[in-house]
Enzyme design. Structure first.
Site, PDB file in Angstrom:
ATOM      1  CB  THR A 375      -0.948   0.019   1.221  1.00  0.00           C
ATOM      2  OG1 THR A 375      -1.779   1.187   1.170  1.00  0.00           O
ATOM      3  CG2 THR A 375      -0.180   0.005   2.532  1.00  0.00           C
ATOM      4  CG  HIS A 427       5.013 -11.287  16.773  1.00  0.00           C
ATOM      5  ND1 HIS A 427       5.983 -12.186  16.387  1.00  0.00           N
ATOM      6  CD2 HIS A 427       5.623 -10.461  17.672  1.00  0.00           C
ATOM      7  CE1 HIS A 427       7.106 -11.922  17.018  1.00  0.00           C
ATOM      8  NE2 HIS A 427       6.921 -10.878  17.801  1.00  0.00           N
TER       9      HIS A 427
END
Length: 456
Positions: A375, A427
């Protein structure tokens, strides 16, 4: 008779789309319609679908109203075939009658010798009018209508060059360019401050100001305190849903770095004209970023993977989504097998996506899937941000504004075109060490583009 009517129905919707909202009805009962003429616009949570007329005829009725939610194969209205010709004949008869009456009156005043000629001229004019009605231009697309509305342009004043005289976006832009040939104040925020920022804008051009219903109303003059409640568009509601899902279902973390784009900009400057001449597309920044990410994803496949329950799905291909701003909101078309594409092919597909997004022509297949997303907030001036994951993907790269900044190089302070990079990742799947090494490898590929050529 009802049995002779053609039914206008909702087209088949993709498996992932349960229903659609009627956002536009472009005819009214009693109007003539031609086969393939746009009648209804349906908004899904991903794209806008256009429903054309299945046959020539007259629209009997719409069975739905704007704002209605419809499912696949639902009835939208009915068209009576054959009535179009009858209407045309009736109109022609009425049109003939009036000119002939006028011709007779004119002939009476001017003498017998002029009456037949006036009547013949009236017949010819009526025939030409009927012919013009038969070849009336199809209605413009939603994107063209928005452009006309934004610039307060009367469609009848613009010459259409599309099929059957249909008005195209290029036609409106040419009209606006001619209209603005006289000097006028430049709108703020359109100038670029560096070659790098200009290049970023080329890579993912910003869409024109959107006229979305949910946009806040203009404050009333004289200190008025007005409020307005409007429903969210389906796309905006879907974006909100997915962003909330990403925040609630992933352990999202962001790592940052910065990249010196001196070499990329020098490469662009040397080869920009030749590249555009050969490939028909500008050499922007986004192609380099896509190529660098596709190369680095092969070295760090966990960044390209996804969690599915207790299993990790490794993708042995890189389908990279490119976030693009459209008049309806943010969409993410996907570059399939980006790692197998040349820089020219990447730039060509990015430009095609940007144009189709602005025109509302993206297909659902363009938006499906994706293993990694890029993006670019830099085209709007963003200096730093933390992009949110695009589930079920596990990582997303955020680009930002190119800005000349002082940096230390070989013991000296120099001014370089710098960009902050942000990598958000899940994560639960990706360790911090892998995320940081991935971002460093992308940085190194961009600071020395020859590494991409040599697969280093």
């Amino acid at each position: 008779m009802p049995s002779e009517r053609t039914t206008l129905r909702v087209p088949e919707l993709p498996e992932s789309v349960a229903d659609a909202t009627v956002v536009g009805l472009h005819k009214k009962a009693g109007d003539r319609v031609r086969r393939d003429e746009l009648l209804v616009e349906l908004e899904t949570d991903k794209v806008v679908l256009e429903v054309p007329a299945p046959a020539d005829g007259v629209l009997d009725e719409f069975t739905v109203k704007e704002g209605a939610v419809v499912e696949a194969d639902a009835v939208l209205g009915y068209i009576t075939p054959g009535a179009a010709g009858e209407t045309a004949d009736a109109a022609g008869a009425e049109g003939d009658a009036e000119p002939r009456d006028k011709a007779t009156a004119t002939g009476a005043a001017a003498g017998p010798a002029t009456a037949p000629r006036s009547a013949a001229n009236a017949d010819t004019a009526s025939t030409e009018a009927g012919a013009r009605a038969e070849v009336s231009a199809p209605p413009p697309s939603p994107a063209v209508r928005r452009l006309l509305a934004e610039h307060d342009v009367d469609a009848s004043k613009v010459e259409g060059t599309g099929q059957n005289g249909r008005l195209l976006k290029q036609d409106v832009e040419r009209f606006l360019a001619r209209r603005e040939e006289t000097p006028a104040p430049q709108p703020s925020g359109t100038e670029t401050t560096s070659e790098g920022q200009e290049a970023t804008a080329e890579a993912a051009p910003a869409a024109p100001p959107e006229r979305e219903p949910s946009r806040a109303p203009t404050p009333s003059p004289a200190g008025g305190r007005s409020e307005e409640r409007v429903p969210m568009s389906r796309l905006r509601a879907r974006i909100a849903e997915r962003l909330l899902q990403a925040k609630q279902t992933t352990a999202m973390l962001t790592t940052f770095n910065e990249v010196d784009l001196t070499e990329v900009m020098a490469l662009r400057a040397r080869h920009r004209d030749a590249f555009e001449k050969r490939h028909g597309v500008r050499l922007g920044f986004m192609g380099f970023f896509v190529a660098a990410c596709a190369l680095t994803l092969r070295r760090f496949p966990v960044l390209n993977a996804a969690l599915d329950g207790n299993e990790i799905v490794y993708h042995h291909y890189s389908d990279i989504g490119i976030a693009v701003s459209s008049p309806r909101g943010l969409v993410v078309p996907v570059l399939r097998d980006a790692g197998q594409l040349s820089l020219a092919a990447i730039e060509q597909q990015i430009r095609a996506f940007a144009e189709r997004a602005r025109d509302g022509k993206l297909d659902l297949d363009d938006l499906r899937g994706g293993t990694f997303t890029i993006t670019n907030g830099g085209v709007f001036g963003s200096l730093l941000s933390t992009p949110i994951l695009n589930p079920p993907q596990s990582a997303i790269l955020g680009m930002h504004k190119v800005q000349d900044r002082p940096v230390a190089l070989d013991g000296e302070v120099v001014i370089r075109p710098m960009m902050y990079l942000a990598l958000s990742y899940d994560h639960r799947l990706i360790d911090g060490a892998d995320a940081v090494r991935f971002l460093v490898a992308v940085k190194e590929s961009l600071e020395d583009p020859a590494r991409m050529l040599l697969d280093l």
